[in-house]
Design a protein around this motif. Structure first.
Motif, mmCIF file in Angstrom:
data_model
loop_
_atom_site.group_PDB
_atom_site.id
_atom_site.type_symbol
_atom_site.label_atom_id
_atom_site.label_comp_id
_atom_site.label_asym_id
_atom_site.label_seq_id
_atom_site.Cartn_x
_atom_site.Cartn_y
_atom_site.Cartn_z
ATOM 1 N N ASN A 7 0.546 -1.430 0.570
ATOM 2 C CA ASN A 7 0.200 0.089 0.156
ATOM 3 C C ASN A 7 1.095 1.270 0.065
ATOM 4 O O ASN A 7 2.158 1.336 0.597
ATOM 5 N N ALA B 16 0.890 3.351 2.474
ATOM 6 C CA ALA B 16 1.234 3.505 3.186
ATOM 7 C C ALA B 16 2.414 3.268 3.824
ATOM 8 O O ALA B 16 3.399 3.375 4.525
ATOM 9 N N THR C 251 5.759 5.497 2.329
ATOM 10 C CA THR C 251 5.086 6.525 2.912
ATOM 11 C C THR C 251 6.237 6.329 3.699
ATOM 12 O O THR C 251 6.927 6.871 4.274
ATOM 13 N N TYR D 141 -1.834 14.817 2.541
ATOM 14 C CA TYR D 141 -2.350 13.450 3.306
ATOM 15 C C TYR D 141 -0.992 12.125 2.518
ATOM 16 O O TYR D 141 -0.986 12.234 1.151
ATOM 17 N N HIS D 142 -1.076 11.272 3.200
ATOM 18 C CA HIS D 142 0.386 9.531 3.247
ATOM 19 C C HIS D 142 -0.162 8.828 4.344
ATOM 20 O O HIS D 142 0.737 8.252 4.135
ATOM 21 N N GLY D 143 -1.724 8.957 4.113
ATOM 22 C CA GLY D 143 -1.588 6.926 5.160
ATOM 23 C C GLY D 143 -2.251 6.861 6.549
ATOM 24 O O GLY D 143 -2.182 8.100 6.299
ATOM 25 N N ASP E 165 5.702 12.653 -2.527
ATOM 26 C CA ASP E 165 4.441 11.592 -2.447
ATOM 27 C C ASP E 165 4.015 11.583 -3.770
ATOM 28 O O ASP E 165 2.769 12.529 -3.880
ATOM 29 N N ILE F 117 2.210 8.848 -4.988
ATOM 30 C CA ILE F 117 0.309 8.092 -4.881
ATOM 31 C C ILE F 117 -0.192 8.331 -5.859
ATOM 32 O O ILE F 117 -0.887 7.895 -6.482
ATOM 33 N N VAL F 118 -0.330 9.680 -6.012
ATOM 34 C CA VAL F 118 -1.933 9.937 -6.603
ATOM 35 C C VAL F 118 -0.432 10.416 -8.385
ATOM 36 O O VAL F 118 -1.423 9.861 -8.775
ATOM 37 N N LYS G 34 -0.657 3.924 -5.896
ATOM 38 C CA LYS G 34 -1.800 3.997 -7.137
ATOM 39 C C LYS G 34 -1.355 3.907 -8.562
ATOM 40 O O LYS G 34 -0.761 4.900 -8.769
ATOM 41 N N ARG H 250 -10.030 12.517 4.567
ATOM 42 C CA ARG H 250 -8.986 12.951 3.760
ATOM 43 C C ARG H 250 -9.101 14.797 4.514
ATOM 44 O O ARG H 250 -9.712 15.633 4.056
HETATM 45 C C1 LIG Z 1 -1.358 10.930 -1.604
HETATM 46 C C2 LIG Z 1 -1.174 9.126 -0.768
HETATM 47 N N1 LIG Z 1 -0.138 9.515 -0.111
HETATM 48 C C3 LIG Z 1 -0.113 7.925 0.922
HETATM 49 C C4 LIG Z 1 -2.016 7.347 0.410
HETATM 50 C C5 LIG Z 1 -1.948 6.473 1.138
HETATM 51 O O1 LIG Z 1 -2.154 5.004 0.307
HETATM 52 P P1 LIG Z 1 -2.890 4.056 0.499
HETATM 53 O O2 LIG Z 1 -3.914 4.074 1.187
HETATM 54 O O3 LIG Z 1 -2.679 2.690 -0.689
HETATM 55 O O4 LIG Z 1 -2.132 3.016 1.833
HETATM 56 C C6 LIG Z 1 -2.537 7.776 -0.507
HETATM 57 C C7 LIG Z 1 -4.051 7.168 0.137
HETATM 58 O O5 LIG Z 1 -4.341 8.095 -0.961
HETATM 59 C C8 LIG Z 1 -2.512 9.037 -0.772
HETATM 60 O O6 LIG Z 1 -3.133 9.566 -1.668
#
Ligand SMILES: Cc1ncc(COP(=O)(O)O)c(C=O)c1O
Length: 436
Positions: free
Chosen positions: A123, A125, A128, A149-151, A236, A238-239, A264, A433
């Protein structure tokens, strides 16, 4: 309630059981019923193809949350599905390492500017949190400056309203700063000299501001300030990863971080994430404890390999930008012409919905009216508005038409002075969030 039971009997039976069996009812808070208009929106989806999904009661929708981002190519996208099925038959996880670990690391290193070395998680998180540990190990410091946001891991979750079960002291290490307000980061460093291990941030939908004095963008200024103060700069992604460009937001904005986190979008919906970065920092992972049974599972890796190969060989990024631009423009132009304070904001491949009331504040009731009217017309919107490679021009045109009709209803609801009276279900709840 009556409409709900009539329209989605299978969804409702499942939800009734879930409430007894599953704390919070859902595995992922942003997929829970309170993020949608209850009574009008199904609660469970069971099949997807391309950009379309089907609920457990057999209704079809064009999907825009895309499982909260991962479905970058499309549901059941043939090259990824085939690679995964082949891999499952060969073995999903083994006693020793698998060649895909090396192959996918090599692929990521070839496309992401900062990626000299790579480790995998499942995931966002996971990675991060790994980045924060690496930064703390590298610098010998303990405090973190963060933005976005980081999880759900403790180090970050302690900063949210959902901080039950986490030692309060963790919060003392966390220092928020605001996107596009560089003085807020300068203040964090001024107040914590020699203490900040890293600056971790995501890029929200809007562009980084340009500093008129230096011509540098906000990301570059953050990196400069972090380095000047001996802190590691973590992006980060992730998005943003594989949506803004194949090398992520760091390539799009031409700012190379020390470490970056991807998740993601890197595997079209299979569980895998990655921390990537400069060798100097990544080498900390020789000693930092980051080791999980499934980090090298071959299914996620096979999906990531097939997804990245599609990104390299097909105009995926061009397509999601082009379709997103059409969608945003078609809907926003209509809203403006109708004088409704409605906007699809953000970058074309990753937007969001904003509906403001007469006071200029985000209004969840008004947003709920819009979401109600669109889901009734076969469009599944949620918090984020993502585009994937399978969204066709026909999908986009259908979505614009449905959204414009929904804006008409919204306009009537606002003019009536009683938008709640138009709502046939329960409104969308507060988004968990937080952004700072
Ligand atoms: C910018 C960002 N970082 C980290 C995460 C955490 O990812 P996960 O939910 O896969 O642990 C998200 C989840 O939405 C996110 O948008």
């Amino acid at each position: 309630m009556k409409l709900l039971e009539k329209a989605f009997p299978v969804s409702e039976q499942l939800w009734e059981k879930a409430q007894r069996l599953i704390p919070a009812g859902t595995q992922t808070l942003s997929k829970g019923p309170d993020q949608f208009v209850r009574g009008i929106t199904p609660k469970y989806l069971k099949r997807g193809a391309g950009s379309h999904v089907w609920d457990v009661d057999g209704n079809e929708y064009i999907d825009y949350p895309l499982a909260l981002g991962p479905i970058l190519l499309g549901y059941d996208y043939a090259p990824v599905t085939e690679a995964v099925v082949k891999q499952i038959k060969e073995g999903t996880t083994f006693t020793l390492m698998h060649p895909l670990e090396v192959e996918v690391a090599e692929l990521l290193a070839s496309i992401i500017p900062c990626a000299e070395m790579v480790r995998f998680g499942k995931n966002g998180a996971d990675v991060t949190s790994a980045a924060v540990k690496v930064a703390r190990a590298y610098t010998g410091r303990e405090h973190i400056a963060y933005c976005g946001y980081h999880g759900c891991q403790d180090w970050y979750a302690v900063t949210t309203p959902r901080n039950k079960g986490i030692p309060k002291a963790f919060k003392d290490y966390m220092h928020p700063f605001e996107y596009n307000r560089i003085e807020s980061l300068e203040k964090v460093f001024a107040e914590n000299p020699g203490k900040i291990a890293c600056v971790i941030m995501e890029v929200p939908g809007t562009d980084p501001a340009i500093d008129p004095a230096t011509g540098k963008n906000f990301l570059q200024l953050v990196k400069d300030i972090a380095h000047k103060n001996g802190a590691v700069f973590v992006l980060d992604e992730i998005v943003t990863g594989f949506r803004y460009s194949i090398g992520g937001a760091q390539q799009y904005y031409n700012v190379t971080p020390d470490l970056a986190c991807f998740g993601k979008g890197m595997s079209n919906g299979f569980a895998i994430s990655a921390i990537v970065g400069k060798r100097e920092f990544m080498n900390e992972l020789n000693e930092v404890f980051f080791s999980m049974t499934y980090s090298g599972d071959t299914v996620g890796l096979a999906a990531a390999k097939a997804t990245i190969e599609e990104l390299l060989n097909k105009p995926v990024i061009e397509h999601i930008w082009e379709m997103g631009e059409k969608l945003h423009k078609g809907i926003n132009d209509f809203a403006t012409s109708e004088g409704v304070n409605f906007k699809i904001f953000g970058k074309p491949p990753r937007g969001g919905i904003s509906v403001k009331n007469a006071k200029g504040e985000d209004d969840l009731l008004l947003k709920s009216v819009f979401m109600q009217e669109t889901v009734k017309r076969g469009i599944l919107y949620g918090g984020p508005v993502f585009i994937n490679y399978s969204h066709s021009l026909e999908d986009i045109e259908k979505t614009i038409k449905a959204s414009c009709e929904a804006i008409e209803v919204l306009k009537g609801a606002i003019e009536s002075g009683d938008p709640a009276g138009v709502l046939e279900g329960e409104p969308v709840g507060v988004v968990f969030r937080q952004r700072n």
